[in-house]
Design a protein around this motif. Structure first.
Motif, PDB file in Angstrom:
ATOM      1  N   ARG A   6       0.830  -1.199   0.000  1.00 62.64           N
ATOM      2  CA  ARG A   6       0.000   0.000   0.000  1.00 62.64           C
ATOM      3  C   ARG A   6       0.865   1.248   0.000  1.00 62.64           C
ATOM      4  O   ARG A   6       0.615   2.210  -0.746  1.00 62.64           O
ATOM      5  N   ALA A   7       1.899   1.242   0.836  1.00 66.94           N
ATOM      6  CA  ALA A   7       2.805   2.389   0.888  1.00 66.94           C
ATOM      7  C   ALA A   7       3.549   2.558  -0.426  1.00 66.94           C
ATOM      8  O   ALA A   7       3.760   3.676  -0.904  1.00 66.94           O
ATOM      9  N   ALA A   8       3.944   1.415  -1.046  1.00 74.08           N
ATOM     10  CA  ALA A   8       4.651   1.484  -2.320  1.00 74.08           C
ATOM     11  C   ALA A   8       3.759   2.062  -3.403  1.00 74.08           C
ATOM     12  O   ALA A   8       4.196   2.892  -4.214  1.00 74.08           O
ATOM     13  N   ALA A   9       2.486   1.626  -3.443  1.00 74.16           N
ATOM     14  CA  ALA A   9       1.557   2.157  -4.439  1.00 74.16           C
ATOM     15  C   ALA A   9       1.345   3.656  -4.248  1.00 74.16           C
ATOM     16  O   ALA A   9       1.290   4.415  -5.218  1.00 74.16           O
ATOM     17  N   ALA A  10       1.230   4.083  -2.979  1.00 74.41           N
ATOM     18  CA  ALA A  10       1.072   5.512  -2.709  1.00 74.41           C
ATOM     19  C   ALA A  10       2.319   6.290  -3.140  1.00 74.41           C
ATOM     20  O   ALA A  10       2.223   7.392  -3.681  1.00 74.41           O
ATOM     21  N   SER A  11       3.500   5.707  -2.908  1.00 73.80           N
ATOM     22  CA  SER A  11       4.740   6.376  -3.311  1.00 73.80           C
ATOM     23  C   SER A  11       4.826   6.511  -4.828  1.00 73.80           C
ATOM     24  O   SER A  11       5.246   7.552  -5.344  1.00 73.80           O
ATOM     25  N   ILE A  12       4.410   5.456  -5.547  1.00 78.30           N
ATOM     26  CA  ILE A  12       4.411   5.531  -7.005  1.00 78.30           C
ATOM     27  C   ILE A  12       3.464   6.627  -7.476  1.00 78.30           C
ATOM     28  O   ILE A  12       3.770   7.386  -8.392  1.00 78.30           O
ATOM     29  N   GLY A  13       2.302   6.721  -6.821  1.00 83.16           N
ATOM     30  CA  GLY A  13       1.352   7.769  -7.182  1.00 83.16           C
ATOM     31  C   GLY A  13       1.895   9.161  -6.950  1.00 83.16           C
ATOM     32  O   GLY A  13       1.563  10.100  -7.682  1.00 83.16           O
ATOM     33  N   ARG A  14       2.739   9.326  -5.931  1.00 85.10           N
ATOM     34  CA  ARG A  14       3.346  10.637  -5.652  1.00 85.10           C
ATOM     35  C   ARG A  14       4.602  10.877  -6.473  1.00 85.10           C
ATOM     36  O   ARG A  14       5.211  11.941  -6.368  1.00 85.10           O
ATOM     37  N   GLY A  15       5.006   9.882  -7.255  1.00 86.76           N
ATOM     38  CA  GLY A  15       6.207  10.046  -8.059  1.00 86.76           C
ATOM     39  C   GLY A  15       7.490   9.827  -7.296  1.00 86.76           C
ATOM     40  O   GLY A  15       8.561  10.254  -7.733  1.00 86.76           O
ATOM     41  N   GLU A  16       7.418   9.145  -6.141  1.00 87.79           N
ATOM     42  CA  GLU A  16       8.600   8.894  -5.334  1.00 87.79           C
ATOM     43  C   GLU A  16       9.168   7.516  -5.648  1.00 87.79           C
ATOM     44  O   GLU A  16       8.487   6.652  -6.209  1.00 87.79           O
ATOM     45  N   ALA A  26      11.042  -1.425  -9.672  1.00 88.94           N
ATOM     46  CA  ALA A  26      11.464  -1.158 -11.045  1.00 88.94           C
ATOM     47  C   ALA A  26      10.439  -0.290 -11.774  1.00 88.94           C
ATOM     48  O   ALA A  26      10.799   0.612 -12.546  1.00 88.94           O
ATOM     49  N   THR A  27       9.149  -0.549 -11.514  1.00 90.60           N
ATOM     50  CA  THR A  27       8.102   0.258 -12.130  1.00 90.60           C
ATOM     51  C   THR A  27       8.180   1.701 -11.670  1.00 90.60           C
ATOM     52  O   THR A  27       8.009   2.638 -12.461  1.00 90.60           O
ATOM     53  N   ALA A  72       9.379   7.259 -12.805  1.00 88.68           N
ATOM     54  CA  ALA A  72      10.127   8.472 -12.474  1.00 88.68           C
ATOM     55  C   ALA A  72      10.908   8.974 -13.686  1.00 88.68           C
ATOM     56  O   ALA A  72      10.923  10.171 -13.980  1.00 88.68           O
ATOM     57  N   GLU A  73      11.536   8.035 -14.396  1.00 90.44           N
ATOM     58  CA  GLU A  73      12.273   8.424 -15.602  1.00 90.44           C
ATOM     59  C   GLU A  73      11.325   8.958 -16.665  1.00 90.44           C
ATOM     60  O   GLU A  73      11.637   9.926 -17.372  1.00 90.44           O
TER      61      GLU A  73
END
Length: 383
Positions: free
Chosen positions: A102-112, A134-135, A140-141
């Motif tokens: 859940r935290a990882a998905a939220a971080s991806i959503g914030r671009g972190e 990796a995603t 981010a890239e």
């Protein structure tokens, strides 16, 4: 054990298991909003209850002694407690993994970026965590690339506005002078107005060409092209411009190489490179255009100048639309096609688009006192 007895025992065990399983499913449905730990415990408890209830039912029919039943129940209780503890531990591990995802998905959503923890409940979760990380890196890239593209678009708009304003202001001033009869040499004004219009037309052509490339609408008319003839014509067209700057523009390399290409588009790409080299090269220097075969069968068209090179930090941005060289190549913009001066930084982006449409590759490297641009083109781009 006779078949009749086995069937009886199996039927009793199946009946008890079905009843306990149905109750467990109902309980799980009622606890669907509860924690994952509780649901795992319910499943473990249902498994134990199914075994104990089935065994108790069969044992009662077999008229086992009370002592034997107490021993069985004692073993079942101890095993059940251990199983429930293990289920709780497993459930907590699964809950921890769930919190991480859940935290990882939220971080991806914030671009972190996403950092994978040291341990996971299973190999599958560890693999999923690695893929998430990796995603996140790829996203981010991608965001950085989109930001660079958006920045280059804003730069293009700003530079186009500036570059259009200058010739338009000149045309307006000369037209007003002609209208008021204040032009000392009307014929010269007419020539200058025509030159400014040609400059504007070249900029519009560049924008239209780049828009086709970005939209994937660039259509190639492939034919057998002799590279020496194509480059000779380009050099002949630009020789007067090079001569005016005292530049030595010449051809070197193979003269018999041919390939399937769009002669018009390929000539435009080579002309852009040569004109940019002319714009940036100091008087008295050489510009060498060469054609050589590559070891993998491709043809290599190279343009080498002595214009001072490009800073290493800018080499990766050379082919971005709207990019303009920083020092030392700042005498004019990297932009327009042959015969134009100034521009909006579109020329090299057009070169890259044309080469990619031919299934080729364009590169740039610094050499002594200058740059080397190479177009690597396959013999059959659609093969």
């Amino acid at each position: 054990m006779s078949a009749e007895v086995f069937a009886t025992v199996a039927g009793i065990a199946l009946g008890c298991a079905l009843v306990v399983g149905a109750l467990a499913l109902l309980t799980l449905r009622l606890l669907s909003r509860w924690s994952l730990v509780m649901q795992v415990v319910v499943i473990a408890f249902a498994t134990i209850a199914s075994v104990v209830s089935g065994t108790s039912a069969v044992a009662s029919l077999m008229y086992l002694s009370a002592h034997d039943l107490n021993v069985f129940y004692s073993v079942a209780v101890v095993a059940g407690i251990v199983s429930l503890v293990m289920a709780s531990v497993l459930g907590r591990s699964l809950a921890r993994d769930n919190q991480y995802f859940r935290a990882a998905a939220a971080s991806i959503g914030r671009g972190e970026s996403v950092t994978s923890p040291d341990r996971h409940t299973s190999t599958e979760f560890a693999s999923l965590a690695g893929e998430l990380a990796a995603t996140a890196d790829r996203l981010a890239e991608s965001r950085k690339r989109e930001e660079r593209i958006e920045a280059s678009r804003r730069e293009i708009v700003a530079w186009i506005s500036h570059d259009l304003r200058t010739p338009l202001a000149g045309i307006r001033a000369m037209a007003e002078a002609l209208e008021d009869g204040m032009a000392p040499d009307p014929e010269r004004y007419y020539v200058q107005i025509r030159g400014q219009v040609d400059r504007l037309s070249g900029m519009v052509d560049d924008l239209f060409e780049l828009s086709k490339i970005h939209a994937g609408a660039l259509q190639l008319n492939l034919e057998r092209v002799a590279l020496y003839d194509l480059i000779s014509d380009t050099i002949a067209d630009l020789a007067p411009v090079a001569l005016a700057k005292s530049l030595d523009l010449r051809f070197e390399g193979e003269r018999g190489l041919t390939l399937q290409a769009d002669a018009r588009e390929l000539a435009r790409a080579v002309g852009n490179l040569v004109m940019n080299a002319i714009q940036h090269s100091p008087a008295g220097s050489a510009i060498v255009v060469s054609v050589t075969p590559h070891v993998d069968g491709r043809a290599v068209i190279s343009v080498v100048d002595a214009a001072g090179g490009i800073p290493e930090r800018d080499l990766g941005r050379v082919f971005e639309a709207g990019w303009r060289a920083s020092e030392p190549r700042t005498t004019s913009a990297w932009g327009t096609g042959a015969g134009q001066s100034g521009g909006a930084g579109l020329g090299l982006a057009i070169v890259e688009g044309i080469v990619r449409a031919h299934a080729g590759q364009v590169t740039v490297t610094n050499v002594e006192n200058g740059c080397r641009f190479e177009l690597l083109l396959p013999q059959h781009p659609l093969g």
